[in-house]
Design an enzyme around this catalytic site. Structure first.
Site, mmCIF file in Angstrom:
data_model
loop_
_atom_site.group_PDB
_atom_site.id
_atom_site.type_symbol
_atom_site.label_atom_id
_atom_site.label_comp_id
_atom_site.label_asym_id
_atom_site.label_seq_id
_atom_site.Cartn_x
_atom_site.Cartn_y
_atom_site.Cartn_z
ATOM 1 N N HIS A 1 -8.132 -4.831 -1.412
ATOM 2 C CA HIS A 1 -6.879 -4.330 -0.867
ATOM 3 C C HIS A 1 -6.170 -5.363 0.007
ATOM 4 C CE1 HIS A 1 -4.212 -0.978 -0.241
ATOM 5 N NE2 HIS A 1 -4.283 -1.073 1.069
ATOM 6 N N SER B 1 0.849 -1.188 0.000
ATOM 7 C CA SER B 1 0.000 0.000 0.000
ATOM 8 C C SER B 1 0.887 1.243 0.000
ATOM 9 C CB SER B 1 -0.952 -0.039 1.198
ATOM 10 O OG SER B 1 -2.000 0.896 1.037
ATOM 11 N N ASP C 1 -9.787 -3.510 -5.504
ATOM 12 C CA ASP C 1 -9.193 -2.721 -4.432
ATOM 13 C C ASP C 1 -9.847 -1.341 -4.357
ATOM 14 O OD1 ASP C 1 -7.509 -1.446 -2.600
ATOM 15 O OD2 ASP C 1 -5.713 -2.395 -3.400
#
Length: 717
Positions: free
Chosen positions: A683, A563, A648
């Site tokens: 995600h 991330s 995501d």
């Protein structure tokens, strides 16, 4: 020629054939090449050309886009055919350490003991409870395996029973987009009620009438929580009244309930500012009022204690303090009384209020610990720890009228351990240590807590772990991990999967770089906005230090992050790619400028205080200078594995997809560049507990291949 479906159809048979041929006769797989379609990304400071902008498809239905992503997956499979045996061996090894029929430590609330457990071989937890005693008959609230049947993705965010313990509300996601649906179950009959609330943040707050639920509705485009609605069981969701609506799209909106069950809380959270609104949970009108009105730069959280508020606040306290104030005088700051004063050498992370004590999670010297304070006489003490690198954290403490606080302890060599700690007698009871099956013995491993000098002289904490017998002779493989954004700290915790690295002689290091909050608020502020470069250079400087000190061979260093930590990976590849043999970037946020210019993308407006608003040229120029996608150059890059999820909601799939396409077009080396695009996840990757370990095994097999560790090399007993 664009990468259309016909292109994929031509490529896949060749890729499949390559995986079946003997190694000596197999031709090198040909990577997919994305068409360049120049597109000018507008900004107040002039346009930028993005030749792969076309890979953005918000519907996720464009045949050419899907074909390209599938081709990348097929290419990755062909390129890793020779590591499949390693991957399978690692997966089997990792899963073998897991107690498959494990259960969480039950916690007590209103006469019930709540817990989750797993059945052997099953992917998802079972949520259950027992009445009064742990020897009572089990009542299954939810079976995640049943609910997940037939779903490619499944996740439960919250499950909360009504105050009378008769109705269960839970939030469920079957896509991975974090657009949660609320469901309800009558626990007396087992019937799932027809009430169904779509497109929510997943948070649930019961009013004390046992029939009213407050929840947050999301904007369907930005996925930001925008309205708190009130639903009464048995009524049509379309008639749910709006209780609160937030107009400022730089704030996150959430709803919850106080630990005392007295209040329903609406929390508005921005990077620098918070505001909490409360309503009496027993008041049918549910009239909300602010505890403290929002004030730019004031960050606070509250709990109630009788007629007082206990508040964690950064007002005149950069590292936060805890104060006590009568509810009637909360706005009068002369009435605030310090409970835990501000310290420059300590950071207040969180707290839990009990009838006779206050438990405070804090940071000192870069590590998390717990401080206890008695209300009666103000006596304080800290729960001790002996390991050099560890993490203590407050756990589930659902009840307040008890002298016992529950906390968890873990380290790089100690599995997650849950304790009940009597705050009065200062004695603790071990409730559970997560079992690690097989031959694991913590005595076989060693951890250290180092400080590596950054180029500006700042000392960067580093947690490091290896198997005993390791020699600092500069020959070992090293995996270095970091995050370094949002004030989120990368704490030293245990991983049973990591043993597969340590047992084969690898060293693992966690770099506590600036941008996290390990060393307090200044640590965070010196790694954000116009000082973000510190995050990247800190990571590189830690690498240099560890190599210089003999912890690793300079040609066997790998880096991993996800991330915003994936942004870190992209940045270090551009700045000092030659220092890394391999990089694993999970769901990487790499197209910083384009994303921060687009307010329709989830998270953008909330994060101006983290990255800067590119409408301001100073921020635009600064983030452009480090944005990994924009800084890809014609030069050599490390071997790279990129993972992403089509659904995501935090980092849109097209960021890693475009990054890989541009890297592939510009890089001058022959190192592998692989993209694993999970076509049915978001995600967090795959949703099942074993599916996640498949992804870990894939990453480890990739690293083993780069490090030259053979699949046949068994771990040391």
């Amino acid at each position: 020629m664009s990468f259309a479906v016909s292109s994929l159809q031509r490529l896949l048979p060749a890729l499949l054939l390559m995986t079946s041929l003997p190694l000596v006769s197999r031709a090198a797989p040909v990577p997919p090449v994305a068409e360049k379609r120049p597109y000018v990304v507008p900004s107040p400071h002039g346009g930028r050309t993005d030749e792969y902008y076309w890979l953005r498809d918000d519907t996720r239905k464009d045949p050419a886009v899907l074909a390209y992503l599938e081709a990348e997956n097929a290419y990755r499979e062909a390129m890793t055919a020779h590591t499949q045996a390693t991957e399978e061996a690692l997966y089997t090894e990792i899963v073998a350490r897991i107690k498959q029929d494990d259960a969480s430590v039950p916690y007590r609330k209103a006469g019930w003991w709540y817990y989750t457990r797993f059945d052997a071989g099953k992917e998802y937890p079972i949520h259950a409870r027992k009445r009064e005693t742990l020897t009572a008959a089990e009542e299954v609230l939810l079976d995640g395996n049943t609910l997940a049947a037939g779903q490619k993705f499944f996740q439960i965010q919250q499950s909360v029973v009504s105050p009378d313990a008769r109705i269960l509300a839970w939030s469920q996601d079957n896509v991975g987009r974090r657009q949660w649906t609320l469901h309800f179950k009558d626990l007396t009959t087992g019937e799932v009620l027809p009430d169904r609330l779509e497109n929510t943040t997943g948070e649930i707050a019961w009013a004390n009438d046992n029939r009213t639920v407050l929840y947050v509705e999301k904007d369907p485009v930005t996925l930001l929580g925008v309205r708190v609605r009130k639903h009464v069981l048995g009524t049509a969701p379309a008639t749910d009244a709006v209780v609160y609506e937030e107009k400022d799209n730089t704030f996150y909106l959430s709803v919850g309930k106080s630990r005392s069950d007295r209040f329903i809380e609406i929390v508005l959270d921005q990077t620098l500012t918070t505001e909490t609104l409360v309503a009496d949970a027993s008041d049918p009108a549910l009239v909300f009022r602010p505890v403290l009105p929002r004030e730019r730069g004031h960050d606070y959280t509250v709990e109630d204690a009788g007629d007082d508020w206990i508040i964690r606040t950064n007002w005149q306290a950069k590292n936060f303090r805890v104060i006590r104030v009568p509810m009637a005088r909360v706005a009068d700051r002369t009435a605030w009384q310090d409970v835990i004063p501000h310290r420059t050498d300590g950071f207040v992370q969180n707290f839990a209020v009990f009838k006779d004590f206050l438990a405070v999670g804090e940071r000192a010297g870069g590590l998390r610990q717990i401080r206890i304070k008695a209300w009666a006489d103000g006596a304080e003490h800290v729960i001790g720890a002996t390991e050099p690198a560890y993490t203590m954290a407050l756990a589930q403490n659902a009840e307040t009228d008890t002298p016992v606080v529950r906390y968890t302890y873990t380290s790089l060599v100690t599995p997650s351990t849950t304790y009940d700690y009597d705050m009065g007698t200062r004695t603790q009871t071990l409730l559970k240590r997560t079992p690690v099956l097989g031959t694991f013995d913590p005595a076989n491993y060693q951890s250290e807590f180092l400080r590596a000098p950054a180029r500006d002289g700042t000392l960067i904490p580093v947690s490091i772990v290896y198997r005993k017998g390791f020699r600092r002779d500069g020959t070992a493989a090293l995996l270095q991990y970091a995050y370094g954004s949002y004030g989120i700290s990368s704490d030293p915790t245990f991983s049973s999967a990591r043993l597969s690295l340590l047992d084969r002689g690898a060293v693992v290091a966690i770099a506590h770089i600036r941008g996290g909050q390990e060393m307090g608020r200044d640590w965070y502020e010196s790694g954000k906005l116009l000082r973000k470069q510190n995050t990247f250079t800190d990571f590189i400087d830690v690498t240099d230090y560890l190599v210089k000190q003999g912890y690793a061979a300079k040609d066997r260093v790998a880096a991993e992050g996800g991330s915003a930590g994936g942004l870190l990976m992209g940045a270090i590849m551009n700045l000092a790619g030659e220092k890394y043999r391999a990089v694993v970037a999970h769901v990487p946020f790499v197209d910083v400028v384009t994303t921060m210019l687009d307010e329709t993308i989830p998270l953008t407006t909330n994060e101006y205080d983290e990255w800067g608003n590119p409408a301001d040229k100073a921020y635009y120029d600064y983030m452009l200078a480090y944005s990994p996608y924009d800084q890809v150059a014609a030069k050599a890059y490390p071997a790279t594995l990129v993972t992403a999820g089509l659904w995501d909601s935090q980092v849109q799939y097209f960021e890693p997809a475009k990054w890989v396409a541009r890297l592939r077009a510009r890089k001058t080396d022959n190192n592998p560049l692989l993209l694993n695009m999970n076509m049915s996840a978001g995600h967090g990757g795959a949703s099942g507990r074993f599916q996640r370990f498949r992804e870990v095994a894939e990453s480890y097999a990739f690293l083993f291949d780069q490090w030259g560790i053979s699949a046949e090399v068994a771990p040391r007993p």
